[in-house]
Design a protein around this motif. Sequence first.
Motif, PDB file in Angstrom:
ATOM      1  N   ASP A  54     -10.551  31.298  41.194  1.00 41.83           N
ATOM      2  CA  ASP A  54     -11.637  30.310  41.053  1.00 41.83           C
ATOM      3  C   ASP A  54     -12.930  30.982  40.588  1.00 41.83           C
ATOM      4  OD1 ASP A  54     -10.320  28.023  41.869  1.00 41.83           O
ATOM      5  OD2 ASP A  54     -11.021  28.101  43.946  1.00 41.83           O
ATOM      6  N   GLY A  63     -16.835  17.132  41.429  1.00 42.89           N
ATOM      7  CA  GLY A  63     -15.452  17.535  41.192  1.00 42.89           C
ATOM      8  C   GLY A  63     -14.643  16.413  40.600  1.00 42.89           C
ATOM      9  N   SER A  64     -13.349  16.713  40.431  1.00 42.02           N
ATOM     10  CA  SER A  64     -12.441  15.695  39.890  1.00 42.02           C
ATOM     11  C   SER A  64     -11.883  14.811  41.009  1.00 42.02           C
ATOM     12  CB  SER A  64     -11.270  16.356  39.160  1.00 42.02           C
ATOM     13  OG  SER A  64     -11.736  17.330  38.269  1.00 42.02           O
ATOM     14  N   PHE A  65     -11.566  15.430  42.132  1.00 42.79           N
ATOM     15  CA  PHE A  65     -11.043  14.698  43.295  1.00 42.79           C
ATOM     16  C   PHE A  65      -9.870  13.787  42.917  1.00 42.79           C
ATOM     17  CE2 PHE A  65     -15.601  15.516  43.924  1.00 42.79           C
ATOM     18  CZ  PHE A  65     -15.543  16.321  45.038  1.00 42.79           C
ATOM     19  N   HIS A 118     -11.065  19.486  50.234  1.00 44.00           N
ATOM     20  CA  HIS A 118     -12.361  18.892  49.875  1.00 44.00           C
ATOM     21  C   HIS A 118     -13.089  18.394  51.136  1.00 44.00           C
ATOM     22  CE1 HIS A 118     -10.148  17.787  45.928  1.00 44.00           C
ATOM     23  NE2 HIS A 118     -11.080  18.654  45.566  1.00 44.00           N
ATOM     24  N   THR A 145     -13.306  28.636  51.148  1.00 44.43           N
ATOM     25  CA  THR A 145     -12.309  27.743  51.724  1.00 44.43           C
ATOM     26  C   THR A 145     -11.997  28.163  53.163  1.00 44.43           C
ATOM     27  OG1 THR A 145     -10.087  26.878  51.414  1.00 44.43           O
ATOM     28  CG2 THR A 145     -10.379  29.172  50.872  1.00 44.43           C
ATOM     29  N   ARG A 182     -19.999  24.082  45.604  1.00 42.09           N
ATOM     30  CA  ARG A 182     -18.661  24.280  45.056  1.00 42.09           C
ATOM     31  C   ARG A 182     -17.842  25.060  46.082  1.00 42.09           C
ATOM     32  NH1 ARG A 182     -16.661  21.477  41.014  1.00 42.09           N
ATOM     33  NH2 ARG A 182     -15.521  23.233  40.140  1.00 42.09           N
ATOM     34  N   GLY A 183     -16.555  24.830  46.083  1.00 38.10           N
ATOM     35  CA  GLY A 183     -15.677  25.560  46.989  1.00 38.10           C
ATOM     36  C   GLY A 183     -15.019  26.711  46.245  1.00 38.10           C
ATOM     37  N   LEU A 184     -14.766  27.773  46.958  1.00 32.21           N
ATOM     38  CA  LEU A 184     -14.049  28.909  46.361  1.00 32.21           C
ATOM     39  C   LEU A 184     -12.782  29.166  47.149  1.00 32.21           C
ATOM     40  CD1 LEU A 184     -16.650  31.722  45.600  1.00 32.21           C
ATOM     41  CD2 LEU A 184     -15.436  30.297  43.948  1.00 32.21           C
ATOM     42  N   LEU A 199      -4.593  25.057  48.862  1.00 30.49           N
ATOM     43  CA  LEU A 199      -4.476  23.608  48.690  1.00 30.49           C
ATOM     44  C   LEU A 199      -5.305  23.141  47.492  1.00 30.49           C
ATOM     45  CD1 LEU A 199      -3.577  20.859  49.648  1.00 30.49           C
ATOM     46  CD2 LEU A 199      -5.339  20.928  51.428  1.00 30.49           C
TER      47      LEU A 199
HETATM   48  P1  ADP Z   1     -12.889  20.475  39.544  1.00 29.67           P
HETATM   49  O1  ADP Z   1     -12.045  19.932  38.450  1.00 29.67           O
HETATM   50  O2  ADP Z   1     -14.369  20.277  39.337  1.00 29.67           O
HETATM   51  O3  ADP Z   1     -12.562  21.883  39.990  1.00 29.67           O
HETATM   52  P2  ADP Z   1     -11.646  19.657  42.037  1.00 29.67           P
HETATM   53  O4  ADP Z   1     -11.558  18.291  42.615  1.00 29.67           O
HETATM   54  O5  ADP Z   1     -10.376  20.361  41.741  1.00 29.67           O
HETATM   55  O6  ADP Z   1     -12.565  19.494  40.770  1.00 29.67           O
HETATM   56  O7  ADP Z   1     -12.496  20.577  43.014  1.00 29.67           O
HETATM   57  C1  ADP Z   1     -13.823  20.258  43.356  1.00 29.67           C
HETATM   58  C2  ADP Z   1     -14.414  21.406  44.142  1.00 29.67           C
HETATM   59  O8  ADP Z   1     -13.724  21.524  45.377  1.00 29.67           O
HETATM   60  C3  ADP Z   1     -14.288  22.769  43.459  1.00 29.67           C
HETATM   61  O9  ADP Z   1     -15.456  23.517  43.748  1.00 29.67           O
HETATM   62  C4  ADP Z   1     -13.085  23.382  44.126  1.00 29.67           C
HETATM   63  O10 ADP Z   1     -13.133  24.787  44.099  1.00 29.67           O
HETATM   64  C5  ADP Z   1     -13.242  22.845  45.532  1.00 29.67           C
HETATM   65  N1  ADP Z   1     -11.983  22.810  46.254  1.00 29.67           N
HETATM   66  C6  ADP Z   1     -10.859  22.124  45.938  1.00 29.67           C
HETATM   67  N2  ADP Z   1      -9.877  22.355  46.843  1.00 29.67           N
HETATM   68  C7  ADP Z   1     -10.401  23.214  47.767  1.00 29.67           C
HETATM   69  C8  ADP Z   1      -9.894  23.872  48.935  1.00 29.67           C
HETATM   70  N3  ADP Z   1      -8.633  23.697  49.322  1.00 29.67           N
HETATM   71  N4  ADP Z   1     -10.735  24.676  49.628  1.00 29.67           N
HETATM   72  C9  ADP Z   1     -12.001  24.863  49.185  1.00 29.67           C
HETATM   73  N5  ADP Z   1     -12.531  24.302  48.086  1.00 29.67           N
HETATM   74  C10 ADP Z   1     -11.753  23.498  47.384  1.00 29.67           C
END
Ligand code: ADP
Length: 171
Positions: free
Chosen positions: A95, A9-11, A18, A120, A88-90, A127
């Motif tokens: 998303d 991810g970007s983080f 996360h 999530t 990956r998170g959804l 968030l």
């Molecule tokens: P990217 O630019 O790759 O989406 P992010 O840092 O925004 O990078 O997210 C990385 C991963 O974490 C993604 O799969 C995103 O869906 C998941 N993610 C981010 N925030 C949450 C959250 N609040 N709950 C669940 N998953 C999350």
Amino acid sequence: MKKIAVYPGSFDPITYGHLDIIRRTLTIFDEVIVAVARNSMKNALFTTEERVALIQEVLKDESRVSVDTFAGLLINYVSSRGAHVIIRGLRAISDFEYEFQIAQMNSTIGQEIETLFMMTSIQYGYLSSSIVKEVCCLNGNVDGFVPMEVKTALRNKYGFDNGNETIIKRS
Ligand code: ADP
């Protein structure tokens, strides 16, 4: 054989959303590699190195987590680390389409790699790093969204002192 998952991810920056995904992934896998994408965002607030340092700091007591960076094709990186699973998170339905497309592509070009989606937790459903940055740059309180180290780093970026923020009340 150790079960290793890569969480890319970007983080920018890491949030409780996360961290929740990482902790839950650790209940299924032996090790999680948090992989920060280099140059994935044109307008990142934190440099890749700053993002890595923040993740390392907040996860310093978790010996089964390591933090790395990657550039180029994710599936190549995942294979190079001896892993077979991408986490990956959804969150919202919004998303889904994007994630589905990427996962399909990755499974076509990297057939031995699986993408696992984790829903999530309800309290983090809305968030995102972007919303945290938006609140913080308006001097709002981000205590409920990011660990203290991240909050301090965010407030430094936006030129606020650490302690004198506006409490945003939910009505
Ligand atoms: P990217 O630019 O790759 O989406 P992010 O840092 O925004 O990078 O997210 C990385 C991963 O974490 C993604 O799969 C995103 O869906 C998941 N993610 C981010 N925030 C949450 C959250 N609040 N709950 C669940 N998953 C999350």
